[in-house]
Write a protein that holds these residues in place. Sequence first.
Motif, PDB file in Angstrom:
ATOM      1  N   LYS A  44       0.804  -1.208   0.000  1.00  0.00           N
ATOM      2  CA  LYS A  44       0.000   0.000   0.000  1.00  0.00           C
ATOM      3  C   LYS A  44       0.840   1.262   0.000  1.00  0.00           C
ATOM      4  O   LYS A  44       0.484   2.275  -0.594  1.00  0.00           O
ATOM      5  CB  LYS A  44      -0.915   0.033   1.232  1.00  0.00           C
ATOM      6  N   ASN A  45       1.948   1.220   0.698  1.00  0.00           N
ATOM      7  CA  ASN A  45       2.783   2.414   0.770  1.00  0.00           C
ATOM      8  C   ASN A  45       3.272   2.823  -0.606  1.00  0.00           C
ATOM      9  O   ASN A  45       3.276   3.992  -0.970  1.00  0.00           O
ATOM     10  CB  ASN A  45       3.995   2.166   1.667  1.00  0.00           C
ATOM     11  N   ILE A  46       3.666   1.812  -1.355  1.00  0.00           N
ATOM     12  CA  ILE A  46       4.181   2.118  -2.679  1.00  0.00           C
ATOM     13  C   ILE A  46       3.066   2.694  -3.555  1.00  0.00           C
ATOM     14  O   ILE A  46       3.288   3.635  -4.320  1.00  0.00           O
ATOM     15  CB  ILE A  46       4.788   0.851  -3.302  1.00  0.00           C
ATOM     16  N   TYR A  65       0.590   4.430  -2.567  1.00  0.00           N
ATOM     17  CA  TYR A  65       0.386   5.801  -2.124  1.00  0.00           C
ATOM     18  C   TYR A  65       1.396   6.731  -2.756  1.00  0.00           C
ATOM     19  O   TYR A  65       1.054   7.802  -3.282  1.00  0.00           O
ATOM     20  CB  TYR A  65       0.504   5.842  -0.606  1.00  0.00           C
ATOM     21  N   VAL A  66       2.658   6.337  -2.711  1.00  0.00           N
ATOM     22  CA  VAL A  66       3.710   7.174  -3.288  1.00  0.00           C
ATOM     23  C   VAL A  66       3.503   7.332  -4.782  1.00  0.00           C
ATOM     24  O   VAL A  66       3.673   8.419  -5.335  1.00  0.00           O
ATOM     25  CB  VAL A  66       5.083   6.557  -2.987  1.00  0.00           C
ATOM     26  N   THR A 115       0.791   9.836  -5.389  1.00  0.00           N
ATOM     27  CA  THR A 115       1.237  11.204  -5.127  1.00  0.00           C
ATOM     28  C   THR A 115       2.107  11.712  -6.262  1.00  0.00           C
ATOM     29  O   THR A 115       1.946  12.851  -6.730  1.00  0.00           O
ATOM     30  CB  THR A 115       2.055  11.252  -3.818  1.00  0.00           C
ATOM     31  N   ASP A 171      -8.766   1.721   2.081  1.00  0.00           N
ATOM     32  CA  ASP A 171      -7.879   2.607   2.820  1.00  0.00           C
ATOM     33  C   ASP A 171      -8.199   4.066   2.536  1.00  0.00           C
ATOM     34  O   ASP A 171      -8.248   4.478   1.395  1.00  0.00           O
ATOM     35  CB  ASP A 171      -6.445   2.285   2.372  1.00  0.00           C
ATOM     36  N   SER A 175      -6.567   7.030   3.077  1.00  0.00           N
ATOM     37  CA  SER A 175      -5.598   7.935   2.443  1.00  0.00           C
ATOM     38  C   SER A 175      -5.440   7.613   0.978  1.00  0.00           C
ATOM     39  O   SER A 175      -5.315   8.508   0.143  1.00  0.00           O
ATOM     40  CB  SER A 175      -4.233   7.864   3.108  1.00  0.00           C
ATOM     41  N   LEU A 176      -5.451   6.313   0.665  1.00  0.00           N
ATOM     42  CA  LEU A 176      -5.290   5.939  -0.732  1.00  0.00           C
ATOM     43  C   LEU A 176      -6.462   6.427  -1.561  1.00  0.00           C
ATOM     44  O   LEU A 176      -6.278   6.938  -2.666  1.00  0.00           O
ATOM     45  CB  LEU A 176      -5.199   4.419  -0.862  1.00  0.00           C
ATOM     46  N   ARG A 217      -6.226  10.109  -2.264  1.00  0.00           N
ATOM     47  CA  ARG A 217      -5.264  10.424  -3.318  1.00  0.00           C
ATOM     48  C   ARG A 217      -5.790  10.030  -4.677  1.00  0.00           C
ATOM     49  O   ARG A 217      -5.632  10.750  -5.649  1.00  0.00           O
ATOM     50  CB  ARG A 217      -3.970   9.659  -3.086  1.00  0.00           C
TER      51      ARG A 217
END
Lengths: 121, 752
Positions: free
Chosen positions: B290-292, B294-295, B298, B326, B328-329, B332
């Motif tokens: 998930k972090n990737i 998100y980045v 962005t 999620d 935040s995702l 974005r």
Amino acid sequence: MIKFFLMVNKQGQTRLSKYYEHVDINKRTILETEVIKSCLSRSSEQCSFVEYKDFKLIYRQYAALFIVVGVNDTENEMAIYEFIHNFVEVLDEYFSRVSELDVSFFNAVSQAFHSIWQNTG
Amino acid sequence: MVMSSLKLQDLIEEIRGAKTQAQEREVIQKECAHIRASFRDGDPLHRHRQLAKLLYVHMLGYPAHFGQMECLKLIASPRFIDKRVGYLGAMLLLDERQDAHLLITNSIKNDLNQGIQAVQGLALCTLSTMGSAEMCRDLATEVEKLLLERSPYVRKKAVLTAVHMIRKVPELSDTFLPVCAKLLHERHHGVLLGTITLITELCERSPAALKHFRKVVPQLVQILRTLVTTGFSTEHSISGVSDPFLQVQILRLLRILGRNHEESSESMNDLLAQVLAVNILGRFLLNSDKNIRYVALTSLLRLVQSDHSAVQRHRPTVVECLREPDASLSRRALELSLALVNSSNVRAMTQELQGFLESCPLDLRADCASGILLAAERFAPTKRWHIDTILRVLTMAGSHVRDDAVANLTQLIGGAQELHAYSVRRLYSALAQDISQQPLVQVAAWCIGEYGDLLLEGSCEETEPLQVEEEEVLALLERVLQSHMSLPATRGYALTALMKLSTRLRGDNNRIRQVVSIYGSCLDVELQQRAVEYNTLFRKYDHMRAAILEKMPLVDRGGPQADEEVKESKEATHLLEPAPVPTEPQASKLLDLLDLLDGPSEDSQQPPPVDPSPEGTLIHLLDLPCAPLAPAPIPNLKVFEREGLQLNLSFVRPPGTPTLLLITATATNASEGDVTHFICQAAVPKSFQLQLQAPSGDTVPAQGGLPVTQVLRILNPNKAPLRLKLRLTYNHYGRSVQEIFEVNNLPVEAWQ
């Protein structure tokens, strides 16, 4: 720019806190509880970056301890994410298998953090 | 022991069999003696075997210099098996320092011309490994010929040899320059790789070559792009990346070519960024972490502002991300999706976004709703679709939309003549179902009031026939009025709608009059006032009622302002009009000048739309003289002079206004040629307000003709030190000139 750095456990007790921007003492507790609430409510599936008010929170969970860093828009989220992990590894080396107890009782933790933090800018 | 025909393998076995260093040395010495003897005897058949053994021994570290001449003999031999070992020996034993090496030049030349690939390959290999400067010079032409051979094997080797030659003898670059461009068209990756290396070497060594090769930048980028975008090619891919070696070499070359050279850098940049970066980001989006994701979202968001089309490719993936649990995702993804909407995909996107609106968390609803409305506004394919979309958004998330959505919708409907019947029907049905969404209710009430007659007509081909009775309409409006969910504003809408219906409906107006009179004693002052006024309309001014309540003309875009306000502001702006209007287009050009000074404040460039004291401004303008005052207490300043064209600044501080400074810029021309299309623009720091008034003209005739003057009004409320940057563009002597400079020695009295 990092606004604050917190290590909070699951019950909401703050083990370590460093603020890089002035926040009143009474506001700090409120901030910390809100922050920990938003981090706790997320499952492990969700990503580690949360948007909170006008800045972003980047958190990582290590057993019962949450490390939360609040940053503004200019900061690279993945970099901070890895920075948190780097810090934990340093602690691990220093205390050889660090635990929450170590963090709460030793000044060394905050000093270690500060020196790492200054080096990475 | 007879070792003269000992095979290499046996020798190796023996050496390995030796238990100690001394033993090994013994074996080797014995063998070497035999080899020497055999060389002396000159046995041609086994020479290669002997040399092979010698080479092995050489690898182990023992002296083998006596084999050098044998190498030569082997190379000269017609047998391939001899040549092979001979060349190998040459590569290992012969180098620049040995005198013997020049002797093989001739052999190499013969072999290069032979035409047998393998032999040519050998020769080229040797040449590239140990070729000295003299050898390279002698054999350059041969190698050059081979660069164009049919067989890629030979070409590859030839290119590598050329690289070596360039390294040894940089002067040879002229020989190889022309061929390179042709070689870039290669398909064979090996040759291509070699060519890129050759070009890199050429560019590193000679600036002339650098310039020459700048022309091939687009070609290189093309190659790179095909490498990156074409799919999997089993021949050259390494863990999914197609031919990374070639890619790296090309990148290296591009780096060298682009260094300090704007044009090629630019052409590289947009292609490279597009091709490489966006693809990688797209791949990130599919990653499970998930972090990737998100980045990636962005970065894509940041990218979409500069390069829209490249990101469009990933639209389906982004839309997928909308459905993420999620928060935040999905936020974005929402932002990115909104940014990606354009005229071609607007229908599909709004569909997706509306689906998202239904299920999204509350805090995102407002953003989503306003985003959809904005997108609909910008890209609506048809008015009907637009109205439909807004309607749907209002029904779903009515309470979260922006305040002016109501106004926008009413204006839109008002403007779409043909759709009045359709919209009023839709709105009526929506309202009948649900009167809780305030914006929806407001719009519906307005519509029903305006177009009630169309509603009752009964036939409209775009929706199903809806039989509506007058009584039903009135009942609905009454319900809205009475509902505790309705805001006072909504009630106001409903009441006015009822009044309008009194002229539109054919039945009698008793019911309406009743309702209106009830509200005459309402607690809400606004409603009470309206009700009383409408009541009076019924009683005393019944003859005017029809005229007053007829259909509204289309309201001007830009807000529901009272008529008097609009008139006033029109007057105020009229006088300011000539000055700011020419500055408007200039302002946008100025904005890139202004890294030094933080830009003129935006508001000074646009006339204030509703001036709070319009009369005050008018007086202001009339007071101030537009021509420079004759006695100027502040000294004039000459700021620019070039080829006879001079620019002078004169300063005036009107006594009444301490914060105002008037600068008159005068351009005089003492040269022989006219100055035409003269434009002067100015920039000041943020805390100042600048107004450029219209110049007196844009041509300064030659030899002291009528100068061009322009007045700059600068407001300095903070009494900060004045900094002024000027940009002049004009045509003089047939050339167009642009000058940007900062006025340095401004007199202190100008701003104190």
